[in-house]
Design an enzyme around this catalytic site. Structure first.
Site, PDB file in Angstrom:
ATOM      1  N   CYS A   2      87.807  -5.517  15.785  1.00 25.63           N
ATOM      2  CA  CYS A   2      88.286  -4.229  15.286  1.00 25.63           C
ATOM      3  C   CYS A   2      89.779  -4.262  14.988  1.00 25.63           C
ATOM      4  O   CYS A   2      90.522  -5.047  15.558  1.00 25.63           O
ATOM      5  CB  CYS A   2      88.065  -3.161  16.343  1.00 25.63           C
ATOM      6  N   ARG A  28      89.906  -9.268   9.589  1.00 24.19           N
ATOM      7  CA  ARG A  28      89.505  -9.515  10.970  1.00 24.19           C
ATOM      8  C   ARG A  28      88.000  -9.353  11.169  1.00 24.19           C
ATOM      9  O   ARG A  28      87.480  -9.747  12.210  1.00 24.19           O
ATOM     10  CB  ARG A  28      90.259  -8.561  11.894  1.00 24.19           C
ATOM     11  N   TRP A  76      84.083  -3.180  14.744  1.00 22.16           N
ATOM     12  CA  TRP A  76      83.140  -4.297  14.830  1.00 22.16           C
ATOM     13  C   TRP A  76      82.228  -3.925  15.986  1.00 22.16           C
ATOM     14  O   TRP A  76      82.666  -3.922  17.136  1.00 22.16           O
ATOM     15  CB  TRP A  76      83.920  -5.568  15.119  1.00 22.16           C
ATOM     16  N   ASN A 102      89.958  -0.609  20.535  1.00 21.00           N
ATOM     17  CA  ASN A 102      89.421  -1.974  20.506  1.00 21.00           C
ATOM     18  C   ASN A 102      89.141  -2.382  21.943  1.00 21.00           C
ATOM     19  O   ASN A 102      89.971  -2.127  22.810  1.00 21.00           O
ATOM     20  CB  ASN A 102      90.449  -2.965  19.952  1.00 21.00           C
ATOM     21  N   GLY A 103      88.032  -3.035  22.187  1.00 18.65           N
ATOM     22  CA  GLY A 103      87.765  -3.507  23.544  1.00 18.65           C
ATOM     23  C   GLY A 103      86.518  -2.873  24.117  1.00 18.65           C
ATOM     24  O   GLY A 103      85.654  -2.369  23.379  1.00 18.65           O
ATOM     25  N   GLU A 489      84.761 -30.317  13.052  1.00 17.84           N
ATOM     26  CA  GLU A 489      85.408 -29.269  12.269  1.00 17.84           C
ATOM     27  C   GLU A 489      84.744 -29.129  10.891  1.00 17.84           C
ATOM     28  O   GLU A 489      84.553 -28.013  10.402  1.00 17.84           O
ATOM     29  CB  GLU A 489      86.910 -29.572  12.152  1.00 17.84           C
ATOM     30  N   LYS A 493      83.104 -25.603   9.677  1.00 13.00           N
ATOM     31  CA  LYS A 493      83.556 -24.911   8.471  1.00 13.00           C
ATOM     32  C   LYS A 493      82.378 -24.615   7.562  1.00 13.00           C
ATOM     33  O   LYS A 493      82.228 -23.517   7.057  1.00 13.00           O
ATOM     34  CB  LYS A 493      84.577 -25.804   7.762  1.00 13.00           C
ATOM     35  N   GLU A 496      80.007 -21.888   9.023  1.00 15.23           N
ATOM     36  CA  GLU A 496      80.625 -20.557   9.045  1.00 15.23           C
ATOM     37  C   GLU A 496      80.531 -19.849   7.714  1.00 15.23           C
ATOM     38  O   GLU A 496      80.251 -18.652   7.657  1.00 15.23           O
ATOM     39  CB  GLU A 496      82.126 -20.678   9.347  1.00 15.23           C
ATOM     40  N   HIS A 512      70.992 -42.061  19.384  1.00 15.25           N
ATOM     41  CA  HIS A 512      70.443 -41.464  20.613  1.00 15.25           C
ATOM     42  C   HIS A 512      69.762 -40.133  20.340  1.00 15.25           C
ATOM     43  O   HIS A 512      69.557 -39.350  21.267  1.00 15.25           O
ATOM     44  CB  HIS A 512      71.557 -41.296  21.646  1.00 15.25           C
ATOM     45  N   LYS A 609      87.942 -12.527  12.783  1.00 17.98           N
ATOM     46  CA  LYS A 609      89.043 -13.480  12.704  1.00 17.98           C
ATOM     47  C   LYS A 609      89.637 -13.762  14.082  1.00 17.98           C
ATOM     48  O   LYS A 609      89.921 -14.885  14.425  1.00 17.98           O
ATOM     49  CB  LYS A 609      90.115 -12.942  11.757  1.00 17.98           C
TER      50      LYS A 609
HETATM   51  C1  F6R Z   1      86.855 -21.025  12.809  1.00 20.43           C
HETATM   52  C2  F6R Z   1      87.789 -20.157  13.502  1.00 20.43           C
HETATM   53  C3  F6R Z   1      87.539 -19.879  14.934  1.00 20.43           C
HETATM   54  C4  F6R Z   1      88.857 -19.845  15.705  1.00 20.43           C
HETATM   55  C5  F6R Z   1      88.615 -19.418  17.146  1.00 20.43           C
HETATM   56  C6  F6R Z   1      89.903 -19.420  17.952  1.00 20.43           C
HETATM   57  O1  F6R Z   1      87.188 -21.199  11.471  1.00 20.43           O
HETATM   58  O2  F6R Z   1      88.734 -19.676  12.937  1.00 20.43           O
HETATM   59  O3  F6R Z   1      86.656 -20.805  15.487  1.00 20.43           O
HETATM   60  O4  F6R Z   1      89.430 -21.111  15.651  1.00 20.43           O
HETATM   61  O5  F6R Z   1      88.064 -18.131  17.178  1.00 20.43           O
HETATM   62  O6  F6R Z   1      90.842 -18.540  17.413  1.00 20.43           O
HETATM   63  P1  F6R Z   1      92.365 -18.694  17.737  1.00 20.43           P
HETATM   64  O7  F6R Z   1      92.824 -19.979  17.142  1.00 20.43           O
HETATM   65  O8  F6R Z   1      93.026 -17.505  17.105  1.00 20.43           O
HETATM   66  O9  F6R Z   1      92.495 -18.700  19.230  1.00 20.43           O
END
Ligand code: F6R
Length: 614
Positions: A2, A28, A76, A102-103, A489, A493, A496, A512, A609
């Site tokens: 949020c 976000r 959210w 938020n929370g 990674e 990516k 996601e 394995h 985000k």
């Molecule tokens: C993936 C992504 C998330 C963040 C994770 C940690 O593309 O962005 O996996 O890496 O939520 O977020 P931060 O780096 O802000 O602690």
């Protein structure tokens, strides 16, 4: 997660600014949005499920445009599904108090029972509405809104950042409070602002204060007063944020993600700028961070992070053990905090986080400190909780990252980790001057090497390659050594943003289990190595090909590419720097596949985000 914005002005309407602020925070992730303003002695609100456009359509015929104080929210969903009713703001029973939050209010059910018994009627399923009624009820005995908020919060357990707007009859009151999720405040001559993210305030001023847990702030035009929950005044000095508000736009790119991928040459140059001492072949961080006294006796480093940042942490293990001579453990923050970790004397916890506000990373780092560790951080957001709570900080200087899928923040984290590994190696005598110089010189070459991978011709080639995989059933990303985390990674990516199934695996583990997946519908993305493991990666590719598998080879090993038959080429570099270079074509590949599949690249479904609650 949020987003919250709020504003109060001497004169002139706040509505357009609130909506603009919410627009900036859209990245976000959210499923509904709403605003409330105080106008002519009344609180007026509008809220809608779905995108901000839905809310804006509703606002064209509304009477909110004259309010001089207001709050806004992108929600959210946690308690109750996304709907108009569950969207914030929520109003107290009197209609004179509006709240965005938020929370999570953990004891909401108990408080709701009490309020229901008092005859309060609820219109939503949210925990937030409970708090709105509670604050409203406390106003009867309170001296002002901040007093009512403090009284209500003493009854609440949970995590929250909240903003409350009230109408007294003599004008609006605007108060915000923090216990957990982030909240920032600022003022200019004739206005004051609050937001859950600095980006919501940057269009107004770059001088921003960050609330700490237990803070309550009262905003008035030209003034912000902060107290603790007991009402005692506290000072949170303003910090100058050097991000440019212009950076929050797409700058002509179709998506933030693509813009941010292309920013990487500049970002990486910024990450290393001013930190390399060529003469000493060493690294100097700002504010004496990671200086000799602090790092010489470190016995162990415990990396703590989530998601993409965790993958930077896995790369840190190779770099710090290999160059800095310090044993490294790496843990998901969400696992570390609940597994009863043992911390040996001399441990330094190293949090890696783009936002500096990830709830699990913060909680795990706090636990490590309680258990006796010192705390270092690699972070992108100056003034964030993670930065404020760490003894040693490396800011990555990646600039605002708006695309939900992290790109430039990740490569900047890996560059920062490389600098740290060199620093440790030099401080502890495990890295010779010549070897350190060679790595530092390679860091300086990153800019031009990445530029060459982002040229039109190279990007077109990735697109053509992507086309031949866009309809695959799934992907297996394989890598070895320092490039194993790159495989993780690459897979993260892709899944996601394209919603395709993708797994990352150490190439040596393939036989394995995952080898059973190989068939023409599964693309094996092999991240090549150039060091001692190169031969082993080639053998893995041969094994896949022998079983009729489809291989895409990524990296700088021509022999791997020849065996695979299809490749994304990367400029040759030292093995230590290869993770950064190998990541770039994988980002472009994911982007191209997601684009071909028509996905919402900057706002992938269900993702937020910055994950500021557990
Ligand atoms: C993936 C992504 C998330 C963040 C994770 C940690 O593309 O962005 O996996 O890496 O939520 O977020 P931060 O780096 O802000 O602690």
């Amino acid at each position: 997660m949020c987003g919250i914005v709020g504003a109060i002005r001497n004169q002139g309407p706040v509505l357009a600014g609130l909506v603009e602020g919410l627009r900036v925070l859209e990245y976000r992730g959210y499923d509904s949005a709403g605003v409330a303003v105080s106008d002519e002695g009344k609180i007026k609100s509008a809220k809608r499920q779905g995108r901000l456009d839905n809310l804006e359509a509703r606002l064209t015929d509304s009477s909110l445009e004259n309010g001089v104080a207001g709050i806004g929210h992108t929600r959210w969903a946690t308690h109750g599904p996304p709907s108009d009713e569950n969207a914030h703001p929520h109003l107290g029973a009197s209609g004179c108090v509006a709240l965005v939050h938020n929370g999570i209010i953990e004891n909401w059910a108990e408080l709701k029972g009490e309020l229901l018994a008092d005859g309060v009627r609820f219109v939503s399923d949210t925990d937030t509405e409970v708090l709105a009624h509670l604050i409203d009820r406390e106003r009867a005995d309170a001296s002002d809104l901040s007093d009512a908020v403090r009284r209500a919060l003493r009854r609440v357990s949970g995590y929250y950042a909240l903003a409350v707007l009230a109408e007294t009859g003599d004008g609006p009151e605007l108060v915000c409070a923090r216990q957990g999720p982030p909240l920032a405040v600022a003022f200019v001559d004739d206005a004051a602002y609050l937001a859950s993210d600095v980006l919501g305030i940057l269009p107004h001023t770059r001088e921003i204060s960050f609330l700490e847990d237990g803070d309550v702030a009262v905003l008035r035009p030209g003034d912000v007063q902060i107290t603790d929950f007991g009402g005692k005044s506290v000072v949170r000095p303003a910090q100058a944020i050097d991000w440019d508000p212009e950076d929050t736009g797409k700058g002509g790119w179709p998506h933030y993600m693509l813009k941010e991928i292309h920013e990487q040459p500049d970002v990486l140059a910024r990450t290393i700028q001013g930190r390399i001492d060529d003469e000493a072949a060493d690294v100097v961080f700002e504010d004496g961070a990671f200086a000799n006294d602090a790092v010489r006796d470190v016995a162990r480093i415990q990396v703590i992070a989530c998601g993409t940042a965790l993958h930077a942490g896995y790369i840190a293990r190779y770099l710090i053990e290999g160059l800095g001579g310090v044993p490294v453990d790496v843990d998901y923050a969400s696992e570390f905090r609940y597994r009863g970790p043992r911390i040996v004397p001399g441990t330094m916890a190293l949090a890696i986080s783009q936002s500096g506000e990830t709830a699990d990373t913060l909680a795990a780092t706090r636990l490590a400190r309680e258990l006796g560790a010192s705390v270092g951080a690699i972070c992108n957001v100056a003034g964030s909780s993670q930065v404020r709570e760490s003894d040693h900080v490396i800011l990555t200087h990646a600039g605002p990252e708006i695309g939900v899928a992290s790109t430039k923040a990740f490569t900047a984290q890996v560059a920062a980790v490389t600098l740290l590994a060199v620093r440790l190696g030099r401080a502890r005598g495990t890295l010779s001057k010549e070897d350190a110089s060679a790595i530092l010189n390679e860091l300086k070459l990153l800019r031009t090497r990445i530029e060459s991978m982002l040229g039109e011709h190279a990007v077109d080639h990735v697109r053509r390659v992507a086309q031949s995989h866009a309809e695959q059933r799934g992907f297996l990303f394989l890598g070895r050594g320092i490039n194993y985390p790159v495989a993780l990674e690459g897979a993260l990516k892709l899944k996601e943003i394209s919603y395709m199934h993708a797994e990352g695996y150490p190439a040596g583990e393939m036989k394995h289990g995952p080898i059973a997946l190989i068939d023409p519908g599964m693309t094996i993305v092999s991240v090549s190595s150039t060091g001692p493991l190169a031969e082993k990666v080639r053998a893995n590719i041969e094994q896949v090909k022998a079983r009729g598998g489809v291989v895409l080879s990524v990296g700088s090993d021509p022999e791997s590419h020849a065996i695979a038959g299809q490749s994304l080429e990367v400029p040759a570099s030292s093995e230590w720097l290869s993770p950064i270079l190998n990541t770039v074509p994988l980002q472009l590949l994911s982007y191209a596949i997601a684009d071909m599949r028509g996905c919402d690249i900057d706002k992938p479904r269900n993702l937020a985000k910055s994950v500021t609650v557990e």
